[in-house]
Design a protein around this motif. Structure first.
Motif, PDB file in Angstrom:
ATOM      1  N   THR A 214      13.470  20.467  -2.703  1.00  0.00           N
ATOM      2  CA  THR A 214      12.751  20.018  -1.505  1.00  0.00           C
ATOM      3  C   THR A 214      11.985  18.758  -1.869  1.00  0.00           C
ATOM      4  N   LEU A 215      12.455  17.645  -1.383  1.00  0.00           N
ATOM      5  CA  LEU A 215      11.893  16.353  -1.767  1.00  0.00           C
ATOM      6  C   LEU A 215      10.947  15.832  -0.693  1.00  0.00           C
ATOM      7  N   LYS A 216       9.911  15.137  -1.128  1.00  0.00           N
ATOM      8  CA  LYS A 216       8.958  14.514  -0.213  1.00  0.00           C
ATOM      9  C   LYS A 216       8.739  13.059  -0.624  1.00  0.00           C
ATOM     10  N   ASP A 217       8.647  12.203   0.360  1.00  0.00           N
ATOM     11  CA  ASP A 217       8.356  10.795   0.084  1.00  0.00           C
ATOM     12  C   ASP A 217       6.864  10.609  -0.166  1.00  0.00           C
ATOM     13  N   THR A 218       6.547   9.637  -1.012  1.00  0.00           N
ATOM     14  CA  THR A 218       5.153   9.305  -1.313  1.00  0.00           C
ATOM     15  C   THR A 218       4.860   7.907  -0.798  1.00  0.00           C
ATOM     16  N   HIS A 219       3.717   7.746  -0.126  1.00  0.00           N
ATOM     17  CA  HIS A 219       3.370   6.462   0.474  1.00  0.00           C
ATOM     18  C   HIS A 219       1.994   6.004   0.023  1.00  0.00           C
ATOM     19  N   ARG A 220       1.836   4.695   0.025  1.00  0.00           N
ATOM     20  CA  ARG A 220       0.513   4.097  -0.113  1.00  0.00           C
ATOM     21  C   ARG A 220       0.074   3.622   1.263  1.00  0.00           C
ATOM     22  N   TYR A 221      -1.146   3.976   1.656  1.00  0.00           N
ATOM     23  CA  TYR A 221      -1.747   3.456   2.879  1.00  0.00           C
ATOM     24  C   TYR A 221      -2.900   2.552   2.462  1.00  0.00           C
ATOM     25  N   ALA A 222      -2.849   1.310   2.878  1.00  0.00           N
ATOM     26  CA  ALA A 222      -3.870   0.332   2.497  1.00  0.00           C
ATOM     27  C   ALA A 222      -4.360  -0.408   3.730  1.00  0.00           C
ATOM     28  N   LYS A 223      -5.623  -0.813   3.684  1.00  0.00           N
ATOM     29  CA  LYS A 223      -6.264  -1.446   4.837  1.00  0.00           C
ATOM     30  C   LYS A 223      -6.582  -2.899   4.548  1.00  0.00           C
ATOM     31  N   HIS A 224      -6.405  -3.706   5.587  1.00  0.00           N
ATOM     32  CA  HIS A 224      -6.848  -5.106   5.544  1.00  0.00           C
ATOM     33  C   HIS A 224      -7.443  -5.437   6.904  1.00  0.00           C
ATOM     34  N   GLY A 225      -8.763  -5.432   6.993  1.00  0.00           N
ATOM     35  CA  GLY A 225      -9.414  -5.689   8.265  1.00  0.00           C
ATOM     36  C   GLY A 225      -9.095  -4.594   9.268  1.00  0.00           C
ATOM     37  N   ASP A 226      -8.494  -4.980  10.389  1.00  0.00           N
ATOM     38  CA  ASP A 226      -8.134  -4.036  11.446  1.00  0.00           C
ATOM     39  C   ASP A 226      -6.738  -3.457  11.254  1.00  0.00           C
ATOM     40  N   PHE A 227      -6.097  -3.761  10.133  1.00  0.00           N
ATOM     41  CA  PHE A 227      -4.694  -3.402   9.940  1.00  0.00           C
ATOM     42  C   PHE A 227      -4.539  -2.342   8.859  1.00  0.00           C
ATOM     43  N   LEU A 228      -3.806  -1.276   9.171  1.00  0.00           N
ATOM     44  CA  LEU A 228      -3.424  -0.265   8.189  1.00  0.00           C
ATOM     45  C   LEU A 228      -1.941  -0.429   7.911  1.00  0.00           C
ATOM     46  N   MET A 229      -1.586  -0.549   6.622  1.00  0.00           N
ATOM     47  CA  MET A 229      -0.197  -0.780   6.237  1.00  0.00           C
ATOM     48  C   MET A 229       0.301   0.349   5.343  1.00  0.00           C
ATOM     49  N   ARG A 230       1.552   0.722   5.551  1.00  0.00           N
ATOM     50  CA  ARG A 230       2.164   1.811   4.793  1.00  0.00           C
ATOM     51  C   ARG A 230       3.336   1.290   3.975  1.00  0.00           C
ATOM     52  N   SER A 231       3.425   1.757   2.733  1.00  0.00           N
ATOM     53  CA  SER A 231       4.543   1.389   1.879  1.00  0.00           C
ATOM     54  C   SER A 231       5.050   2.628   1.158  1.00  0.00           C
ATOM     55  N   GLN A 232       6.357   2.843   1.194  1.00  0.00           N
ATOM     56  CA  GLN A 232       6.933   3.960   0.444  1.00  0.00           C
ATOM     57  C   GLN A 232       7.008   3.578  -1.029  1.00  0.00           C
ATOM     58  N   LEU A 233       6.629   4.493  -1.897  1.00  0.00           N
ATOM     59  CA  LEU A 233       6.634   4.261  -3.332  1.00  0.00           C
ATOM     60  C   LEU A 233       7.921   4.850  -3.903  1.00  0.00           C
ATOM     61  N   ASP A 234       8.865   3.962  -4.208  1.00  0.00           N
ATOM     62  CA  ASP A 234      10.209   4.409  -4.595  1.00  0.00           C
ATOM     63  C   ASP A 234      10.271   5.003  -5.990  1.00  0.00           C
ATOM     64  N   CYS A 235       9.638   4.317  -6.947  1.00  0.00           N
ATOM     65  CA  CYS A 235       9.859   4.692  -8.335  1.00  0.00           C
ATOM     66  C   CYS A 235       8.695   4.209  -9.193  1.00  0.00           C
ATOM     67  N   ARG A 236       8.562   4.778 -10.392  1.00  0.00           N
ATOM     68  CA  ARG A 236       7.480   4.361 -11.291  1.00  0.00           C
ATOM     69  C   ARG A 236       7.948   4.388 -12.732  1.00  0.00           C
ATOM     70  N   GLU A 237       7.293   3.589 -13.533  1.00  0.00           N
ATOM     71  CA  GLU A 237       7.497   3.551 -14.984  1.00  0.00           C
ATOM     72  C   GLU A 237       6.146   3.237 -15.606  1.00  0.00           C
ATOM     73  N   ASP A 238       5.627   4.170 -16.375  1.00  0.00           N
ATOM     74  CA  ASP A 238       4.250   4.049 -16.868  1.00  0.00           C
ATOM     75  C   ASP A 238       4.038   2.858 -17.784  1.00  0.00           C
ATOM     76  N   SER A 239       5.097   2.316 -18.366  1.00  0.00           N
ATOM     77  CA  SER A 239       4.941   1.179 -19.272  1.00  0.00           C
ATOM     78  C   SER A 239       4.764  -0.148 -18.539  1.00  0.00           C
ATOM     79  N   LEU A 240       4.996  -0.168 -17.231  1.00  0.00           N
ATOM     80  CA  LEU A 240       4.830  -1.407 -16.462  1.00  0.00           C
ATOM     81  C   LEU A 240       3.345  -1.669 -16.208  1.00  0.00           C
ATOM     82  N   PRO A 241       2.970  -2.913 -15.957  1.00  0.00           N
ATOM     83  CA  PRO A 241       1.559  -3.240 -15.687  1.00  0.00           C
ATOM     84  C   PRO A 241       1.064  -2.600 -14.395  1.00  0.00           C
ATOM     85  N   GLY A 242      -0.259  -2.494 -14.296  1.00  0.00           N
ATOM     86  CA  GLY A 242      -0.883  -2.012 -13.066  1.00  0.00           C
ATOM     87  C   GLY A 242      -0.546  -0.568 -12.763  1.00  0.00           C
ATOM     88  N   THR A 243      -0.150  -0.314 -11.532  1.00  0.00           N
ATOM     89  CA  THR A 243       0.164   1.050 -11.116  1.00  0.00           C
ATOM     90  C   THR A 243       1.453   1.567 -11.741  1.00  0.00           C
TER      91      THR A 243
END
Length: 613
Positions: free
Chosen positions: A327-356
């Motif tokens: 049973t798979l679920k998608d993971t999203h980031r919700y971020a705000k800029h002023g009056d705008f809420l934006m959603r991005s699906q987080l496809d994949c990760r690798e801990d050795s990469l910079p930042g997130t």
């Protein structure tokens, strides 16, 4: 494992990767951007900080690089901005800073046809996105089948080495599963913004009037970028000599008018792509299907193909009848800029990469298919045969990706706070290789230097928000459909209510026009220079309603529709290399598809040979 780290006679990709450690990244704990409903935006800054800003700007390196399309001169007329006056007064000690008079950018009710909204966004105004719900990192999947090696070693990784015939990656990855054999009903599927209850609730909770996902917003941001940059040429400095005289303007597919729907839901406007108008074939889909559902499904299939072990993936085939699949679920980031809420699906990760450590997954069909997408079955025997070269190479695909996809890739990655994208090159039946492209690398190709992409992105977002404010005032508290197009020196937005208020007449249409001026050091600056430079950058904007009659406005909108269809359905011709299969159809009203051409030392965009129309 064999991979190629550089194109022929070029700076290695590893050089670009090394610079990523110096990247200015989004910081999720930053305070919310101070978007105030005022005509002039101004930040409270100490006198010492203002003096520091003057000293920094005085020594900033803003010399245009001759390799990029930034060889422009500042206009003779000086436009002294509010920020520069404030800085000078603070440095000279002329006393307390005067608070600017605050006037509302938007009225509370319907506006007249002569409404004019304008303002100045100073360099100190722009702040990073603020995380509202960053998404659980542990729920973001990781690559399988040894694909993590592509992230750790720069360059192209062949699935099968063309010289030795040996497989660098499991042979299992070479053959793409058939969409018809996949049980999509076992997956969560894509959820449009208007159907995302979490997004609507988060928007209300965080006082956001507007919301949208990367798939519905990046096309709008691209139109605004074309305006703010004056269609700055891409950089081909990291490609081989065969590409140094190749076209450096964006493809017609990147310039195509964008249509969306704004659904009004209890004070929040959610943005969905307008599937009625979206009859074009997306450059980044896996399989060119007739419906948007199948396009989304094919991309979803590849995501699971790359991130699930073989045994788990096989349980999502229709031939598997048991119900013990994951049973798979998608993971999203919700971020705000002023009056705008934006959603991005987080496809994949690798801990050795910079930042997130999060990155996006992209699939890229070969050029022959993208230029003749409706006959893609005729190209199943075509393949990528070499690393470099003008035709049939990874270098050709990379060059085309800069012009047709990097802009939206970079916006999507920034909305999701990602490090870059993993690209799979294929011919819809077979995968030839993989390449990881960082945001730093995309910035260099798009803007001429690494590290300036964040500020370009934030200015596009701020202008999109201000345009949205005027859009919703056209028909307050109602759902509307909007088409955006950058032409000449403006971005036009045609707004029409989804439900016709008068069934006995045609639905009304409002045309908005966004224009702007870039200011640097108190002077007007060309967009190509502003995008490339690292100096303080102020944007003066204006949004007006067209004074034309309804007949004229509707005809303007219909012309944009015809350009949309012309680009989307153009067949390939002998001029494909020059104009990217954007040969015009028989309708004379779309004959000026290249009217707003841009100039550079290399000349203007090649004209269309009308004998082929």
């Amino acid at each position: 494992m064999r991979c190629v780290k550089q194109w022929s006679v070029l700076a290695p990709a590893s050089t670009l990767r090394h610079a990523r450690t110096l990247r200015i990244r989004h910081i999720s704990t930053s305070p919310t951007s101070p978007f105030a409903a005022s005509t002039i935006s101004h930040a409270n800054t100490s006198e010492n900080k203002l003096v520091d800003c003057i000293d920094e700007s005085a020594v900033s390196d803003t010399t245009p690089n001759p390799h990029y399309n930034v060889g422009v001169q500042l206009a003779a007329r000086t436009l002294q901005s509010l920020e520069d006056l404030t800085l000078l007064n603070a440095k000279k000690g002329k006393g307390k800073q005067r608070k600017p008079k605050v006037t509302k950018e938007e009225p509370t009710g319907p506006t007249s046809s002569s409404h004019d909204s304008h303002g100045i966004l100073t360099d100190s105004f722009f702040k990073p996105l603020k995380d509202i719900r960053p998404g659980s990192k542990k729920l973001v999947p990781k690559l399988q089948h040894g694909l993590d090696a592509v992230l750790k070693t720069p360059g192209v990784h062949w699935v099968q080495d063309p010289e030795s015939g040996e497989y660098n990656l499991p042979q299992y990855l070479e053959n793409i599963p058939r969409v018809a054999d996949f049980a999509f009903d076992r997956l969560p599927g894509f959820k449009p913004s208007s159907q995302d209850k979490t997004m609507v609730n988060l928007a209300k909770k965080n006082n956001c009037r507007f919301a949208g996902s990367t798939s519905s917003l990046t096309g709008i941001l691209a139109q605004i970028y074309l305006l703010i940059s004056e269609e700055k040429y891409i950089s081909v400095s990291n490609l081989g000599p065969e590409f140094q005289n190749a076209p450096r303007y964006f493809t017609p597919g990147q310039r195509i008018p964008v249509s969306v729907k704004l659904h009004y839901q209890d004070g929040v406007y959610t943005t969905d792509y307008d599937s009625e108008r979206d009859e074009s074939t997306d450059d980044i889909i896996l399989l060119p299907m007739a419906s948007s559902f199948l396009q989304e499904s094919s991309g979803l299939l590849l995501e699971k193909f790359f991130t699930l072990p073989k045994n788990d993936f096989d349980k999502f085939r229709k031939s598997y009848t048991s119900r013990d699949y994951l049973t798979l679920k998608d993971t999203h980031r919700y971020a705000k800029h002023g009056d705008f809420l934006m959603r991005s699906q987080l496809d994949c990760r690798e801990d050795s990469l910079p930042g997130t450590g999060v990155f996006d997954l992209k699939t890229r069909a070969i050029s022959a298919i993208r230029h003749d997408v409706h006959n893609y079955l005729s190209y199943l025997d075509h393949k990528i045969e070499s690393l470099t070269g003008r035709r049939g190479s990874f270098e050709e695909e990379y060059y085309d990706m800069i012009r047709a996809a990097f802009l939206e890739y970079s916006f999507q990655a920034r909305i999701g706070n990602m490090d870059g994208v993993l690209v799979a090159y294929h011919n819809t039946a077979r995968i030839f290789g993989f390449q990881y492209v960082s945001l730093h690398e995309m910035d260099t190709a798009l803007f001429g230097r690494a590290g300036v992409g964040d500020r370009v992105f934030l200015r596009c977002v701020a202008l999109m928000e201000r345009l949205y404010r005027e859009i919703v005032q056209a028909f307050p508290a109602r759902s509307v459909k909007v088409t955006f197009e950058k032409r000449s020196n403006v971005v036009r937005a045609w707004v029409q209510p989804l439900e016709n208020p008068d069934s006995d007449a045609d639905p009304p249409v409002v045309e908005l026009q966004l224009s702007l001026t870039n200011l640097m050091r108190g002077r007007r600056a060309r967009g190509q220079y502003a995008v490339f430079s690292e100096s303080p950058w102020t944007v003066q904007y204006r949004i007006v309603r067209s004074q034309q009659s309804q007949e004229e406005i509707i005809e303007n909108r219909n012309r944009a529709y015809r350009r949309q269809m012309s680009i989307a359905h153009s067949p390939p011709t002998q001029h494909t290399a020059a104009i990217d299969a954007a040969v015009l159809l028989e309708d004379p009203s779309v004959s000026d598809v290249f009217a707003d051409t841009v100039f550079s030392p290399g000349g203007m965009i090649p004209p269309v040979d009308e004998s082929t129309v």
